[in-house]
Design an enzyme around this catalytic site. Structure first.
Site, PDB file in Angstrom:
ATOM      1  CG  HIS A 160      -1.918  -1.124   1.189  1.00  0.00           C
ATOM      2  ND1 HIS A 160      -3.198  -0.976   0.719  1.00  0.00           N
ATOM      3  CD2 HIS A 160      -1.802  -2.425   1.556  1.00  0.00           C
ATOM      4  CE1 HIS A 160      -3.835  -2.142   0.794  1.00  0.00           C
ATOM      5  NE2 HIS A 160      -3.010  -3.032   1.301  1.00  0.00           N
ATOM      6  CG  ASP A 186      -4.693   2.171   1.392  1.00  0.00           C
ATOM      7  OD1 ASP A 186      -5.518   2.142   2.328  1.00  0.00           O
ATOM      8  OD2 ASP A 186      -3.588   1.603   1.452  1.00  0.00           O
ATOM      9  CD  GLU A 208      -5.169  -8.281  -4.662  1.00  0.00           C
ATOM     10  OE1 GLU A 208      -4.488  -7.377  -5.161  1.00  0.00           O
ATOM     11  OE2 GLU A 208      -4.921  -8.768  -3.539  1.00  0.00           O
TER      12      GLU A 208
END
Length: 480
Positions: free
Chosen positions: A18, A114, A388
């Site tokens: 991130h 984010d 993911e």
């Protein structure tokens, strides 16, 4: 501070995956558009890689790193809490510190957070400034999360028990075996936290996505135009990628590049599972044997085994991890000396991928690593571990066709050495591998054109920048 230039406050969630893209985004705002950026860092058990990044990032004048004071989160989640739970709670508990820090600065023009940062939205509302989400993954994942509140109401039971693929309006159906980890168990706290964040994305004025039109045209069109998604309502969508790590001083890892300099062009398979990925002892052994059997030159960034926890080093990447001889097969380092290079814990990935000797990348399919591999034209072996990454692997193999996947999915059961040998040879030493390499270089050329002046991503970011400049001229309290 020059009040004529917009001032953007950026807050990433903890973790290299991130911090890296949001820091690069901040640098781009400063260098291309003359913005001021206050980049807030949440104080956690920071990894060595994170410390290195923030100290050596060649920060332009106008970008200021601000470390928020540590927040006591002990007792708020168990030691085995999932990444999504931990990050969401850390951000939530840091809201008072962020509010205090922003109060000491000139009023920002905009707040950018984010995917796990939506609990900061009330601060933006208090300051009467627009709030944006910088989405660090794919447009496909964003579409899934935008539709998740609807699915949560309409679907009974677990998504992984559905007999048919998951249907997202306007998008390619998601095969159940590629379901993202946080959605696999709706009783787990992580699902609740992801749903919490997804429900709040609609509150943002816009969502910037680290992807581009050429990578995900169908999904981006659905997010912008599909009538069902527009009714959610989906905020304005701005594909601005690929935004990847730029030039940083190389203070370690030089031995990797020296070794690569001695290898033939496109001969080396690079093996790395990102800043947080880890393997079991058995899988490390099989991977070692597979690389040895392939007889292909390899550069392997290796970490100690972690049992069944595939994201064990997410918050501590780049730390000390002992000598690889302690957990690699007996004699492996001796037998492969001269053929392969084993690097403990961390390597300069950007420099490795762009090196002429690198011809393939065995990767966990984290989106940052994926974008880097595409930009530098390196075909991939998709080995997803968590989050993911299975969904990313599906996009890479089935839609973009820039990767291959082992016949036995790594996330379901261990991949044996014979299959590892096969896929490495396929990518590195076969006609199919040559075709794969040609395809990824075509995609690379295409996405790089999108970043050039007049390209789709360049124009998308310019549109957002112009919105922020206009907002600077509005009276306080008048935010559209």
């Amino acid at each position: 501070m020059d009040t004529q230039n917009p001032h953007v406050a950026i807050l990433p969630s903890p973790g290299m995956g991130h911090i890296t893209p949001l820091l690069e985004f901040g640098k781009r705002l400063v260098t291309l558009y003359g913005f001021h950026v206050s980049f807030f860092v949440l104080t956690t058990d920071a990894s060595a890689a994170q410390t290195h990044l923030l100290r050596s990032a060649n920060l332009p004048q106008g970008l200021n790193i601000i470390h928020l004071p540590p927040t006591d989160v002990s007792g708020l989640f168990p030691p085995d809490a999932a990444i999504e739970t931990r990050m969401s709670i850390i951000v939530r508990e840091s809201v008072p510190a962020l509010r205090s820090a922003l109060a000491e600065l000139a009023r920002p023009t905009v707040l950018v957070v984010d995917v796990f940062g939506t609990d900061t939205f009330p601060i933006a509302d208090e300051l009467h400034i627009p709030k944006y989400v910088f989405f660090t993954s794919t447009a496909m994942l964003l579409a899934l999360l935008m539709y998740l509140p609807t699915l949560d109401v309409e679907v009974t039971g677990e998504y992984v028990h559905l007999q048919e693929p998951l249907q997202i309006p306007g998008c390619k159906p998601i095969q159940i075996e590629n379901m993202v980890d946080p959605l696999q168990d709706r009783k787990n706290d992580r699902y609740g936290w992801v749903l919490h964040q997804a429900c709040r994305y609609t509150m943002a004025q816009g969502i910037l996505v680290n992807t581009c039109e050429d990578l995900e045209p169908i999904t981006i069109k659905a997010l912008k135009e599909d009538p069902i998604l527009r009714k959610i309502p989906t905020p304005s969508i701005h594909p601005v990628g690929p935004i990847i790590q730029s030039n940083t001083p190389l203070v370690s890892g030089k031995e990797c590049l020296t070794w690569l300099d001695r290898q033939p062009a496109e001969s080396v398979i690079y093996v790395s599972f990102g800043s947080g990925g880890t393997l079991s002892a058995e899988q490390i052994t099989e991977l070692a044997w597979g690389l040895e059997l392939s007889q292909q030159p390899f550069l392997w960034v290796v970490r100690p085994p972690s049992g069944n926890e595939k994201s064990a080093t997410y918050f501590t990447s780049g730390g000390q991890c002992g000598h690889p001889s302690e957990y690699l097969p007996d004699g492996f380092l001796t037998r492969t000396q001269g053929i392969g290079l084993v690097v403990p814990s961390w390597g300069p990935q950007r420099e490795i991928l762009r090196h002429k000797a690198t011809g393939g990348f065995l990767t966990h399919c984290g989106w940052n690593s994926t974008l880097e591999s595409i930009v530098y034209g390196v075909p991939m072996i998709a080995w997803p571990l968590f989050a993911e990454q299975k969904l990313n692997a599906s996009t890479l193999t089935e839609e973009l066709k820039v990767a291959v996947r082992p016949m036995v999915l790594p996330e379901k059961e261990g991949v044996r050495r014979e299959e590892i040998e096969r896929v490495v040879r396929l990518v590195m030493d076969s006609e199919d591998g040559k075709a794969l390499r040609g395809r990824v270089k075509e995609v690379s050329d295409s996405v790089l054109r999108g970043l050039d002046e007049g390209g789709s991503s360049y124009n998308s970011l310019s549109n957002v920048v112009n919105e922020w400049k206009i907002n600077l001229q509005k009276p306080i309290g008048n935010v559209e």
